[in-house]
Design a protein around this motif. Structure first.
Motif, PDB file in Angstrom:
ATOM      1  N   ARG A   1       0.883  -0.865   0.227  1.00 32.00           N
ATOM      2  CA  ARG A   1      -0.182   0.118   0.149  1.00 32.00           C
ATOM      3  C   ARG A   1       0.802   1.194   0.005  1.00 32.00           C
ATOM      4  O   ARG A   1       2.204   1.498   0.363  1.00 32.00           O
ATOM      5  CB  ARG A   1      -0.487  -0.075   0.830  1.00 32.00           C
ATOM      6  CG  ARG A   1       0.084   0.391   2.614  1.00 32.00           C
ATOM      7  CD  ARG A   1      -1.409  -0.080   3.576  1.00 32.00           C
ATOM      8  NE  ARG A   1      -0.421  -0.345   5.092  1.00 32.00           N
ATOM      9  CZ  ARG A   1      -0.309   1.045   5.275  1.00 32.00           C
ATOM     10  NH1 ARG A   1      -0.147   2.091   5.475  1.00 32.00           N
ATOM     11  NH2 ARG A   1       0.458   0.733   6.614  1.00 32.00           N
ATOM     12  N   MET A   2       0.354   2.195   0.001  1.00 34.98           N
ATOM     13  CA  MET A   2       0.963   3.760  -0.459  1.00 34.98           C
ATOM     14  C   MET A   2       1.155   4.379   1.182  1.00 34.98           C
ATOM     15  O   MET A   2      -0.011   4.034   2.060  1.00 34.98           O
ATOM     16  CB  MET A   2       0.154   4.238  -1.013  1.00 34.98           C
ATOM     17  CG  MET A   2       0.518   5.988  -1.768  1.00 34.98           C
ATOM     18  SD  MET A   2       2.087   5.969  -2.695  1.00 34.98           S
ATOM     19  CE  MET A   2       0.886   5.667  -4.350  1.00 34.98           C
TER      20      MET A   2
ATOM     21  N   VAL B   1       1.778  -0.172  -9.058  1.00 32.96           N
ATOM     22  CA  VAL B   1       1.178  -1.000 -10.009  1.00 32.96           C
ATOM     23  C   VAL B   1       0.376  -1.930  -9.232  1.00 32.96           C
ATOM     24  O   VAL B   1       0.549  -2.349  -8.305  1.00 32.96           O
ATOM     25  CB  VAL B   1       2.583  -2.727 -10.602  1.00 32.96           C
ATOM     26  CG1 VAL B   1       2.246  -3.048 -11.497  1.00 32.96           C
ATOM     27  CG2 VAL B   1       4.019  -1.170 -11.191  1.00 32.96           C
ATOM     28  N   GLU B   2      -0.566  -2.090 -10.244  1.00 32.70           N
ATOM     29  CA  GLU B   2      -2.022  -2.821  -9.638  1.00 32.70           C
ATOM     30  C   GLU B   2      -1.274  -4.154 -10.440  1.00 32.70           C
ATOM     31  O   GLU B   2      -1.302  -4.315 -11.542  1.00 32.70           O
ATOM     32  CB  GLU B   2      -3.367  -2.598 -10.349  1.00 32.70           C
ATOM     33  CG  GLU B   2      -4.390  -2.653  -9.972  1.00 32.70           C
ATOM     34  CD  GLU B   2      -5.429  -2.252 -10.436  1.00 32.70           C
ATOM     35  OE1 GLU B   2      -6.160  -2.444 -11.286  1.00 32.70           O
ATOM     36  OE2 GLU B   2      -5.995  -1.019  -9.681  1.00 32.70           O
ATOM     37  N   TYR B   3      -2.166  -5.368  -9.404  1.00 29.97           N
ATOM     38  CA  TYR B   3      -2.221  -6.249  -9.825  1.00 29.97           C
ATOM     39  C   TYR B   3      -3.399  -7.488  -8.777  1.00 29.97           C
ATOM     40  O   TYR B   3      -3.371  -7.027  -8.303  1.00 29.97           O
ATOM     41  CB  TYR B   3      -1.115  -7.168  -9.748  1.00 29.97           C
ATOM     42  CG  TYR B   3      -0.492  -7.801  -7.886  1.00 29.97           C
ATOM     43  CD1 TYR B   3      -0.427  -8.941  -7.809  1.00 29.97           C
ATOM     44  CD2 TYR B   3       0.058  -6.315  -7.928  1.00 29.97           C
ATOM     45  CE1 TYR B   3      -0.133  -9.002  -6.217  1.00 29.97           C
ATOM     46  CE2 TYR B   3      -0.328  -6.408  -5.917  1.00 29.97           C
ATOM     47  CZ  TYR B   3      -0.074  -7.730  -5.372  1.00 29.97           C
ATOM     48  OH  TYR B   3       0.290  -8.121  -3.991  1.00 29.97           O
ATOM     49  N   LYS B   4      -3.148  -8.943  -8.876  1.00 28.72           N
ATOM     50  CA  LYS B   4      -4.427  -9.326  -8.450  1.00 28.72           C
ATOM     51  C   LYS B   4      -3.976 -11.169  -7.987  1.00 28.72           C
ATOM     52  O   LYS B   4      -3.910 -11.855  -9.261  1.00 28.72           O
ATOM     53  CB  LYS B   4      -6.199  -9.263 -10.395  1.00 28.72           C
ATOM     54  CG  LYS B   4      -6.788 -10.056  -8.772  1.00 28.72           C
ATOM     55  CD  LYS B   4      -8.102 -10.582  -9.996  1.00 28.72           C
ATOM     56  CE  LYS B   4      -9.656 -10.759  -8.863  1.00 28.72           C
ATOM     57  NZ  LYS B   4      -9.351 -11.846  -8.291  1.00 28.72           N
TER      58      LYS B   4
ATOM     59  N   ASN C   1     -10.394 -11.730  -3.927  1.00 29.75           N
ATOM     60  CA  ASN C   1     -11.209 -10.736  -5.287  1.00 29.75           C
ATOM     61  C   ASN C   1     -10.911  -9.886  -5.229  1.00 29.75           C
ATOM     62  O   ASN C   1     -11.487  -9.984  -6.601  1.00 29.75           O
ATOM     63  CB  ASN C   1     -12.496 -10.989  -4.778  1.00 29.75           C
ATOM     64  CG  ASN C   1     -12.625 -12.678  -4.113  1.00 29.75           C
ATOM     65  OD1 ASN C   1     -11.942 -13.819  -4.559  1.00 29.75           O
ATOM     66  ND2 ASN C   1     -12.893 -12.597  -2.631  1.00 29.75           N
ATOM     67  N   ALA C   2      -9.917  -8.843  -4.961  1.00 30.16           N
ATOM     68  CA  ALA C   2      -9.889  -7.880  -5.419  1.00 30.16           C
ATOM     69  C   ALA C   2      -8.796  -7.125  -6.371  1.00 30.16           C
ATOM     70  O   ALA C   2      -7.242  -7.959  -5.819  1.00 30.16           O
ATOM     71  CB  ALA C   2     -10.506  -6.473  -4.713  1.00 30.16           C
ATOM     72  N   PRO C   3      -8.543  -6.577  -6.968  1.00 31.02           N
ATOM     73  CA  PRO C   3      -7.121  -5.817  -7.568  1.00 31.02           C
ATOM     74  C   PRO C   3      -6.498  -5.124  -5.818  1.00 31.02           C
ATOM     75  O   PRO C   3      -7.127  -4.831  -5.582  1.00 31.02           O
ATOM     76  CB  PRO C   3      -7.061  -4.870  -8.671  1.00 31.02           C
ATOM     77  CG  PRO C   3      -8.525  -5.000  -8.984  1.00 31.02           C
ATOM     78  CD  PRO C   3      -9.267  -5.954  -7.847  1.00 31.02           C
ATOM     79  N   GLN C   4      -4.846  -5.569  -6.430  1.00 34.21           N
ATOM     80  CA  GLN C   4      -3.903  -4.335  -5.221  1.00 34.21           C
ATOM     81  C   GLN C   4      -3.150  -4.391  -6.031  1.00 34.21           C
ATOM     82  O   GLN C   4      -3.226  -3.795  -7.295  1.00 34.21           O
ATOM     83  CB  GLN C   4      -3.340  -6.092  -4.391  1.00 34.21           C
ATOM     84  CG  GLN C   4      -3.946  -7.082  -3.706  1.00 34.21           C
ATOM     85  CD  GLN C   4      -5.194  -6.980  -2.512  1.00 34.21           C
ATOM     86  OE1 GLN C   4      -4.913  -6.117  -1.918  1.00 34.21           O
ATOM     87  NE2 GLN C   4      -6.289  -7.047  -2.912  1.00 34.21           N
ATOM     88  N   THR C   5      -2.406  -3.868  -5.250  1.00 34.26           N
ATOM     89  CA  THR C   5      -0.947  -2.527  -5.552  1.00 34.26           C
ATOM     90  C   THR C   5       0.489  -3.717  -4.597  1.00 34.26           C
ATOM     91  O   THR C   5       0.111  -3.962  -3.823  1.00 34.26           O
ATOM     92  CB  THR C   5      -1.708  -1.380  -5.138  1.00 34.26           C
ATOM     93  OG1 THR C   5      -1.562  -0.827  -4.249  1.00 34.26           O
ATOM     94  CG2 THR C   5      -2.636  -0.453  -6.019  1.00 34.26           C
ATOM     95  N   LEU C   6       1.275  -2.846  -5.761  1.00 31.33           N
ATOM     96  CA  LEU C   6       2.207  -2.612  -5.230  1.00 31.33           C
ATOM     97  C   LEU C   6       3.154  -1.656  -5.157  1.00 31.33           C
ATOM     98  O   LEU C   6       2.868  -0.868  -6.174  1.00 31.33           O
ATOM     99  CB  LEU C   6       3.989  -3.465  -5.514  1.00 31.33           C
ATOM    100  CG  LEU C   6       3.267  -5.454  -4.906  1.00 31.33           C
ATOM    101  CD1 LEU C   6       3.859  -6.499  -5.936  1.00 31.33           C
ATOM    102  CD2 LEU C   6       3.218  -5.630  -3.532  1.00 31.33           C
TER     103      LEU C   6
END
Length: 188
Positions: A95-96, A106-109, A114-119
């Motif tokens: 998370r930011m 960068v978004e990824y799943k 169940n939902a997109p995540q971020t790195l």
């Protein structure tokens, strides 16, 4: 990439994992209608992590820096970096955080959500990656989504993806990922 690795569940409640003489018993977990995984969690298993870090370090010689995502990859990368004599390693956060400067997001799943995540990589770490041979390390690779997101971060930070490595690959074997074992998927 080679084919899928799927076995019949056959009432199995546990899966016996072996990595070059080290054994761990993994519980079976249902993840969808008729699909199960052998749940692998190396956090806190110092003996197992040290064993795997020694084996993976041999395959990552030539890396100038290692990167992983928080949380499960951190102790593994820490051990590998020590073995390789690196002075630092880089962690992409999930998370930011307000103190980050010019972050790379960068978004990824991942398979576990169940939902997109971020790195997110704090921009202050870009100089540690820029122009360097970077090896991406994770504890387990299932769908490749986390690995793909880390590759994108390395590219956007100006690094060169040198190698990719994990303790385990799950459900499929990927020719471009150094790994110590394969976790099959299980169907009822």
């Amino acid at each position: 990439m080679q084919g899928e690795v799927i076995l019949p569940l056959e009432g199995r409640r546990f899966y016996e994992l072996e990595i070059e003489g080290f054994r761990r018993t993994l519980p079976m977990m249902k993840v969808s209608e008729n699909l199960y995984i052998a749940y692998f969690d190396s956090l806190g298993d110092l003996e197992f992590l040290s064993h795997c870090a020694n084996l993976l370090a041999q395959r990552l010689v030539g890396s100038e820096v290692l990167i992983t995502s928080e949380t499960k990859g951190v102790p593994l990368v820490h051990e590998i970096a020590k073995i390789l004599g690196h002075r630092y390693y880089v962690i992409a956060r999930k998370r930011m955080i307000p103190y980050m400067i010019d972050p790379i997001v960068v978004e990824y799943k991942p398979i576990t959500s169940n939902a997109p995540q971020t790195l997110v990589l704090d921009g202050r770490y870009v100089p540690m990656i820029k122009g360097k041979k970077v090896s991406i390390v994770d504890d387990i690779v299932s769908t490749r989504e986390t690995m793909r997101a880390l590759e994108e971060i390395v590219r956007r930070a100006g690094g060169i993806v040198y190698k990719k490595a994990a303790i385990l690959v799950e459900g499929k074997v990927y020719d471009d990922i150094e790994h110590l074992g394969i976790l099959p998927l299980f169907r009822e």
